[in-house]
Each structure stands twice: as C-alpha cells, then as structure tokens.
Design a protein around this motif. Sequence first.
Motif: not given
Length: 231
Positions: A63-64, A81-90
Amino acid sequence: MNTSAEGTKSEAARIRRGRRGGRYLCAFMILLMGWGMTGCRSTPQFGHGEPGKSTDVVRLRPGLMISMSVLVAGQKEIEEPSKRVSDGGTIVLPLLGEIEVADMTLDELQGKLTTRYKRYFVRPQIILDYVRDTKEGISPWGFVTVLGRVKEPGRVPIPATRDMTVSGAIQRAGGLAPSARPNAILVSRSMSDGSIESRTVNLHSVGAEGRLEEDIILEANDVVFVPEALF
C-alpha cells in the motif's frame, strides 16, 4: 610581635578554610540541584513530544507509495514518480522487473537497487522517497482518526514532518461543523501497555487566547472526537 603575627596568620588560615568550605558547599548545592532537575525530571506530558523526532523506522509494506529515480553523471536516466508496493510486497521497475521490497527501509532498498542497476549503468545514483498523502496509498507515518462534528470525518494521514496537531487534523477533516463544540475536543491515545489515555483540548483557547500548548501534537492511531454543542 611574634604572637600577634602568628595570631594574624592563624586567623587568615581560618578565613581561607571558611572560603574553601563555602565554595565546596556551593558546588555541592549546585550538583544537588542539577541532580534534582535531571534525575527527577518527570516524563513529557501527553501530546508534547517533539515533531519529527520519532525513532520508529518506517519499513516498506503493501500500500505504500514511493518514487524512484536513477541518475548517472548527474543526468536522470530513469524516473518513476509513483510505485505502489503490491499486496505481495513487491514493486516493478524498469530493466529490473519485479523486486521484493517488503519490510525494507528506503536506505536498504537504495543499496539493493544500486547493486542491481550497476549491471546497466556506471556508478548509478538511486534517489528514493515516499509519495505522501495519496488517496491510493498508505501514509508511511500512519493516520489519526477524526470523528464527531467535523465536515469530513475519517482518517487523516500524518505528514512527513510528523507535526500534525489537533487543529491541523480537524482542518484536514474539512473543518468544524456548525454544531461543533470546540472547547471540549477529546483526544484518545492507545498506550504501549494496552491502556487508553484521553485528554480534553480547548481549541477556543488556542485561537482566542493564543495558548498554542493546548494544540497538542498527535501520534499515529490517535483518535480525535469533536462533540456536539449543547444549546
């Protein structure tokens, strides 16, 4: 003459000893006062921590949102500019593909990406940062919850400076509703031992009387409740 001289010397010696004793007593009193002011100092009051001084280390989690740039010889080669950490932590990055980032700090991730991007660039410089206050992501510094007589009740993200005050949180929640009671706002905080401490904040005194110490600094998971005025 000798007796008089000896008496004078003896009296002078007593005066010197008295002065030394006075100095020792003063030094002892200063030391004692210093111990009393430091060794017996009470813990900071509720809500009066220093902003931005938290020792908690922020680690990446689902979520970060983060931003990432790769600079080579001062020129920007890659910009995300923006990358969301997936539910799997990647996260997925150019040239590298999917990268495991869960539970890493930005410094740790910077070292990992520097090593990976050295396959493609000479001395790459990796710049990482959190993307703050996005609707899609989660605030790295947590949230406070504002309830009651505000225009937009709900969660309010804590900024990077970690200096969110009661009035600031209420403003971020749309401001006070017309029926709000600003002199009896309740702030609740969960303590490490499982107990809950509460404090009443009078925002009227903050604005009308300039008592800024009343506008306490909030911490993650604090709950701010604005009651309804009694007419």
